[in-house]
Design a protein around this motif. Structure first.
Motif: not given
Length: 396
Positions: A143, A146, A150, A157, A161, A328
């Motif tokens: 994870s 991600v 960015a 992203l 988000f 993502a």
């Protein structure tokens, strides 16, 4: 199975549907390239590589569907990613029939591990704190990428988000589907969805008669068995147990071993319990009701079967999506499982330091003696637990 606990179509929800699709998508995009790379390094033909992907996909689809529906538990099966990485180095120079024979031997070793019941005994000795820390460490490493992405896809992203935060605030059950929808729409608007090279072609299985040699057994079969056991099946069981699913381990290992053996002549190097993709289906993001999450695995299994039919063109399909979008969606889908894993890992004060070491070793991504960090995380945590265990007070 009684009618009361039989699978029901009403258990399917939007969140389980999306979780299953994300799990399937993550599984293929994360390591499909390893198999293609290994096949090309061994000078396999395109039909042989397509048959390899077909065999893995059909095996994963049938076992995921069968086990999940039979037990009503989200049991996700995946190919051995560490095994595919191992084959990049070990497959060249080995005659392909001997490699197939080694795949078969590795599958039979795994079947024996399940049928004898010793794998169940191993899992019962694993404390919940260590298993949960292992889960959190595996998912954290995936994870956290991600934020690396960015640097290259900031607009995409940031929008995803924001979609996640808005979804969690007002529509928590549909936060991840919202992230996926925003990501696909924005990627399309930015011209980052590339379907130009995609064309549909049905895959055909290619049979290779197994041959056996000591060299292939030592260089391929034994390492495949070890890395699948240590880096796939142990974490896979830990994911299920960390999310509250107490299922017997040995039957699951035996079923995946038998399926691997049947499909080995078509190129399958082995299917095992999934960890990362499984967590997408076993956690609260799949459904608020743990009893309905098995439907996410069912959707994933159906997706596997569809992808197996399309194995000849599957690489081009998943290459159409930008990497940042896939990373993502998977990262946001796994946040709940990471939080749950860390919560359980830190609950028992006497086991807290051992669980932390398990998390750190696992999250490091280290490889030692050809075995990945998940195995060494368990080893480090268990050793620390034994050494740091409080002494029993002496009787007067």
């Amino acid at each position: 199975m009684t009618p009361a606990n039989a699978p029901k179509l009403s258990d399917l929800s939007v969140s389980t549907l999306v979780a299953g699709l994300i799990a399937m998508l993550t599984g293929y995009t994360s390591s499909l390239v390893l198999m293609i790379q290994a096949g090309q390094a061994a000078h396999l033909t395109d039909p042989q590589i397509s048959s390899w992907i077909w065999a893995l996909s059909i095996g994963m689809g049938v076992t995921t569907l069968g086990l999940s529906l039979a037990m009503r538990v989200p049991i996700v099966v995946a190919w051995s990613t560490p095994g595919a990485a191992l084959l990049i180095a070990s497959l060249p120079g080995v005659p392909y029939p001997e490699a197939i024979g080694a795949f078969l031997m590795a599958a039979l070793l795994m079947t024996a591990a399940g049928l004898t019941g010793w794998f169940d005994k191993l899992m019962k000795a694993l404390p919940a704190s260590i298993a949960s820390a292992l889960l959190a460490g595996i998912l954290f490493r995936i994870s956290v990428d991600v934020f690396v992405q960015a640097q290259y896809q900031m607009v995409l992203l940031l929008a995803m988000f924001a979609a996640y935060l808005v979804g969690r605030r007002w529509w928590p059950r549909y936060a991840v589907p919202g992230v996926l929808a925003v990501g696909v729409v924005l990627a399309g608007a930015m011209g980052q969805l590339h379907f130009e090279q995609f064309h549909f072609a049905v895959a055909l299985p290619v049979w290779t008669t197994p041959a056996f040699s000591l060299a292939a057994f030592v260089s391929i079969a034994v390492p495949l068995f070890i890395v699948a056991l240590a880096s796939q099946n142990i974490p896979g069981l830990a994911v299920l147990r960390a999310d509250g699913y107490r299922v017997p381990a040995s039957p699951l290992i035996a079923v995946t071993g038998i399926a691997s053996a049947i499909l080995a002549p078509f190129g399958s190097h082995g299917i095992n319990l999934a960890a990362i993709t499984a967590a997408i289906c076993t956690g609260p993001q799949a459904d608020a009701d743990p009893r309905r999450r098995y439907m996410a695995a069912v959707v994933c299994g159906v997706g596997y079967l569809v992808m197996g039919v399309m194995a000849a063109s599957i690489a081009a399909l998943f290459a159409a999506f930008p990497k940042a979008l896939v990373v993502a969606v998977a990262a946001f889908a796994l946040l709940g499982s990471i939080a749950n894993g860390l919560t359980v890992a830190m609950q028992t004060p006497a086991e807290r330091e051992s669980a932390l070491l398990t998390f750190m070793i696992t999250a490091s991504g280290m490889t030692l003696a050809g075995v990945g960090s998940a195995f060494w995380g368990v080893v480090g945590g268990m050793v620390a637990l034994l050494v740091l265990k409080p002494r029993e007070p002496k009787s007067a």
